[in-house]
Each structure stands twice: as C-alpha cells, then as structure tokens.
Design an enzyme around this catalytic site. Structure first.
Site, mmCIF file in Angstrom:
data_model
loop_
_atom_site.group_PDB
_atom_site.id
_atom_site.type_symbol
_atom_site.label_atom_id
_atom_site.label_comp_id
_atom_site.label_asym_id
_atom_site.label_seq_id
_atom_site.Cartn_x
_atom_site.Cartn_y
_atom_site.Cartn_z
ATOM 1 C CG ASN A 29 27.445 -107.987 -64.386
ATOM 2 O OD1 ASN A 29 27.028 -109.123 -64.137
ATOM 3 N ND2 ASN A 29 28.197 -107.311 -63.551
ATOM 4 C CD GLU A 43 30.516 -114.608 -55.196
ATOM 5 O OE1 GLU A 43 31.105 -113.511 -55.158
ATOM 6 O OE2 GLU A 43 31.020 -115.670 -54.801
ATOM 7 C CB CYS A 82 30.881 -107.362 -59.066
ATOM 8 S SG CYS A 82 31.634 -108.842 -59.740
ATOM 9 C CD GLU A 119 29.148 -117.907 -57.605
ATOM 10 O OE1 GLU A 119 29.507 -117.023 -58.412
ATOM 11 O OE2 GLU A 119 27.978 -118.300 -57.501
#
Ligand code: NAD
Length: 495
Positions: free
Chosen positions: A167, A270, A304, A478
C-alpha cells in the site's frame, strides 16, 4: 453521487525504461534462478505493466549470502560515509519525485498527488536517518555501587530481512531500509508481490550510489517473488539472518513471529489497525470532516492508519454524517493518473469483493447507505466512496479492518463510552480525536489503547516521530530516534 474522472494515462516510457525487473543479488540485477516471472498490473485498468523475476528459494539464499558477505565491511564503514550515502539517495529520490510518483500510481493506483506526497514522505525517512547515522549514542557512567564504570556501546544487529506491503511502495521500504543502513546493517528486501516496481527503482538508486562511492554493493539485495513464503521461509531458518522487520497484516505477522522464534530473531512488526475516529460535541465540525476525509480516503482507505470507525457524540452525529456525506459526494473516482481524480482503485478484485460483502452484511443488519455502496461501471477495481450510518457495533464493518473507501458512523453518549468503544478491538495502531477540550485530550492519550493519537488532525505520520502500535498492531517503532534502535544491539562493558 461521486463522479468519474477522465481516462487512464499510461506509465511514461522514460520512467518504464528505468525500472529493474530482476532479482538484485550482490549488486547485480539478474533473472530468477528458476527462470520464471510474474505479472504486475495496473489496478485501474487491469493491464499488465511488467513481468518481474519470480524469486526462488535459491535467489533468497544467494541474497542473504551477499548480505552476510559484506556485513563486516559495511558495519565498519564510517557513520559519516553511511550518512552521506543516504543523503545522496534522498537527493536523488527527491529529484526524481515525478517519475517515482508515476510508478507508484501505475502499480498501486493512488492519485498522482498522493503518490507525490508518498515520495516526499518516504524520502524524508532517508533524510532523517542520514542525520541519525552520525548520532548513535552510547552511555558512560560510574556504576551506582562505585568501584567500576559502565559503558554501553551500540552494534548493528546484522543482516536483516525487510518484508513490505503493497500500500505504500516507497514509504514502507524507506522507513526500514534507511535506519538499517544508517545503523550498519545489510539487508534483503522482499517487496509485496502486487507492487514490487517502486521498490526495485529505489533499490537501484541505492545500488548506484554504493557503486559510485566504492562501497560494497551487496549491502542491499531485493528478491521479488510470487510466493512470499518461498523467500521468507528459508531465510528465517538461516542463522546468518539476525533481524526481521515486517509490515503487513496481523495474520501474516503472527505467522512470521512463529517462524522467527527458533533462531531468536530480533523482530519489528508493523501490523494491521482498526482506528477509531472520535468526534466530540465540542469539535470544530469543518475540521473534523476535512480530517475524516483525509484519514479515511488516503489510498482509497487502504492504509493501516485509515479511520475505520467513526464514533460521533450524539449531539453532533446527524450534522457530522450529513457533512461527511456531502464531502464524499464531491470526490472524483478514476485512474490515479487522470486529471481531477481524488480517489483511485482498490488494489485487486478480491479487495472490491470483500468491501462489497462487508457493506452488504451491515445493510442486511439494518445499516443505511448515505452515499456510494456500489462499484462504478467499467474496468478496474473501483468501489465508490461510501458513508454508512445506523451501523451495528458487531458488524464486520466495525470489528475488522475495512481496507476500502467506506466510512461507518456509530454514536456514543459520553467520553467514557467513547473510550470503551475505541478500545473494543484487538488492534491499537492509531486513534483520532476531534475536541477543543485539552483536559480531554490528555485523558484520551492516557486511556485510548493505541500507539499514536491524532488530535484535531487526520494524519500523524512523520519521519521524525515513532510510528507503531500496541496490542495486535505490532511490536517496535519506525521513525524518529526509536526507528534506528530496532537495528542496534546494546553492548554493556563493565570497566
Ligand atoms: P500481507 O500481510 O498480506 O503482506 C505483507 C507482506 O508479507 C507482503 O510482502 C507479502 O508478500 C508478505 N507475505 C504474505 N504472506 C506471507 C507469508 N505466509 N509468509 C511470508 N510473507 C508473507 O499484507 P498486505 O495486504 O500487503 O498489506 C496490508 C496490511 O498491512 C494491512 O493489514 C495493513 O494494516 C498493514 N499495514 C500496516 C502498516 C503499519 O505500519 N502498521 C503499514 C502498512 C500496512
């Protein structure tokens, strides 16, 4: 009704000519060792853009071999030199932003303006870690009991496998690759099967910079594959691999954690989200609607951090829903490269089928479609921007990650109910809240189970900030100072 933009624009030949389609091993692009390829298509037209090398188990092991062979040399390269390499990569990505954006739109479908924003966002991670590479601190102090000193040094963890989703084809690889290289780790990248082209383009930029500077080109290796398991399985079982960084679904993340366990691998995860978007009675509704469109519709809802559940206080629910419906009516669905498009396609046919099904189930249960709720006619994997109210709290539209352009609206009475609803999910990536009450903001920051909270804004991502989730949304962070820690081991010296 939402309208449709004009026809598709093909990937410019000047860009197409510079997309590597092989496997990158030890600084050389080569065909798959098995000779196979798999197609990568434009989701807006379903036309095949490229056939890409179908990486095999052997390719994966060769890539890890290359990463392991130059791990020692790379970790001893001066931090300043690693920093300058990353800075040069940042400059190149920025200079070629239009070309990379065209590529992201071609393989991923998002509107060009979003793709340009993604290039800027992804490149920003490279710039940030160029700056962090020379700021890896340790610790020196007298032991509390006296008598000796304590030093803490940092050492790169070693060769890392980076597995990315489709994505955000530049941003997801950039926010792993840049801190890994800054820390002194070498890598094997396994890009998503649906969008491997942008990753290949970025890897070639890094490879060329390594080569131009006389640095080991085996630092970055890339193995696209039609079978992710074929690449990740043998690597996770190989003791030369020391780190796994994964971004993708919770289901696959959990499976990879199991496979990483026997070798006690360092892991960063993640994973998926189910973001609540809270609108309180005291909110600025104009700002809330603008933020809602941003938080919901980026990449057609396939992020997300997409707002998944609109939880609106009873006093403003009707007004907010009316305004959100009007805002969605003004969106323009079309090919991401067509003039005027604000909403692109979903990534594949299955994604549209799934969205259609969860909306249908909610409607069967009594939900009401305010706008959208169907696919536009024509080819490509499109679904109309959709607002649904009177949604049941147990509908899949609410309990699962939608990953599509659908905004379900539910209502709540007071703050305690809002928090309970927000936390009624196994996920905990991000939450959004619209309110003018600073005391409430601080209570939400304490009580809402999420790794990130957007207050009066529909976007939180920033290369300088720690991005990540709690509960089933992941492990580790991150971005920011935290991002490079994921690639470093502390070494304590008692002196
Ligand atoms: P996915 O889990 O299907 O795939 C992610 C990556 O894992 C891809 O490279 C894929 O090829 C690989 N993969 C798939 N099955 C595998 C297996 N059995 N073994 C090894 N590798 C495997 O996810 P996706 O559909 O690409 O991405 C969407 C998901 O990613 C959503 O759940 C979204 O929320 C999540 N996501 C999370 C973040 C975050 O930062 N938390 C960011 C973007 C996307």
């Amino acid at each position: 009704m939402t309208s449709s933009a004009t026809s598709a624009t093909a990937l410019p030949p000047t860009v197409a000519a510079h997309v590597p389609t092989g496997v990158l091993v030890g600084g050389r692009w080569r065909p798959s060792s098995g000779g196979g390829t798999f197609p990568v298509a434009d989701p807006a037209t379903t036309e095949v853009l490229f056939d890409v090398a179908d990486g095999t188990e052997q390719d994966a092991l060769d890539a890890l071999g290359a990463a392991a062979d130059c791990a020692e040399e790379w970790r001893h390269v001066a931090p300043r030199e690693r920093s300058e390499l990353l800075r040069a990569v940042y400059e190149t990505l920025t200079a070629r932003a239009d070309d990379i954006a065209a590529l992201i739109t071609a393989e991923g479908g998002k509107p060009l303006a979003e793709s340009r924003a993604e290039v800027a966002y992804g490149a920003d991670y490279v710039r940030w870690y160029a700056e962090e590479a020379v700021r890896v601190d340790g610790l020196a102090r007298r032991a509390p009991a006296g008598g000796n000193h304590q030093l803490v040094l940092r050492r790169p963890v070693g060769p890392a496998l980076l597995v990315t989703p489709w994505n955000f084809p530049i941003a997801m690889v950039a926010r792993k690759l840049a801190p890994a290289l800054a820390a002194g780790c070498t890598v094997v990248v396994k890009p998503a099967q649906l969008t491997p082209l942008t990753t290949a383009y970025v890897a070639e930029v890094v490879r060329a910079q390594l080569e131009a500077r006389g640095l080991p080109t085996g630092v970055v290796n890339v193995v696209p594959s039609s079978s992710a398991r074929r690449v990740s399985g043998p690597l996770l079982a190989d003791p030369r691999l020391r780190k796994l960084s994964f971004t993708g679904s919770t289901e696959v993340g959990a499976r990879l954690l199991e496979q990483a366990a026997p070798n006690i691998l360092r892991t960063s995860m993640e994973l998926g989200g189910n973001a609540p978007f809270l609108v309180f009675d005291d909110a600025d509704l104009d700002a809330a609607v603008e933020g809602a469109v941003a938080a919901k519709m980026r990449n057609s809802g396939q992020t997300c951090v997409a707002a998944n559940r609109f939880l609106v206080q009873e006093g403003v629910a009707a007004e907010f829903t009316d305004r959100l419906t009007r805002a969605f009516e003004g969106l323009v669905v079309g090919h991401g490269a067509a003039e005027g498009t604000t909403v692109g396609p979903l990534i594949e046919a299955d994604a549209v089928d799934r969205v259609e099904q969860v909306v249908a189930e909610a409607v069967d249960g009594g939900a009401r479609v305010r706008v959208g709720g169907d696919r536009p006619r024509g080819r490509g994997y499109f679904y109309r921007p959709t607002v649904v109210d009177r949604v049941g709290r147990e509908d899949r539209l609410v309990t699962e990650e939608i990953f599509g352009p659908v905004a379900p609206v539910l209502t709540f009475g007071d703050e305690a109910e809002a928090v309970a609803l927000a936390n009624a999910t196994p996920f905990g990536l991000v939450a959004y809240a619209y309110t003018r009450d600073v005391g409430r903001v601080m209570r939400l920051a304490e009580e809402v189970e999420a790794g990130m909270l957007g207050v009066n804004r529909g976007m939180v991502s920033d290369a300088s900030a720690p991005f990540g989730g709690v509960k089933h949304s992941g492990l580790g962070r991150e971005g920011g100072a935290a991002g490079i820690e994921e690639y470093l081991d502390p070494v304590y010296v008692a002196l």
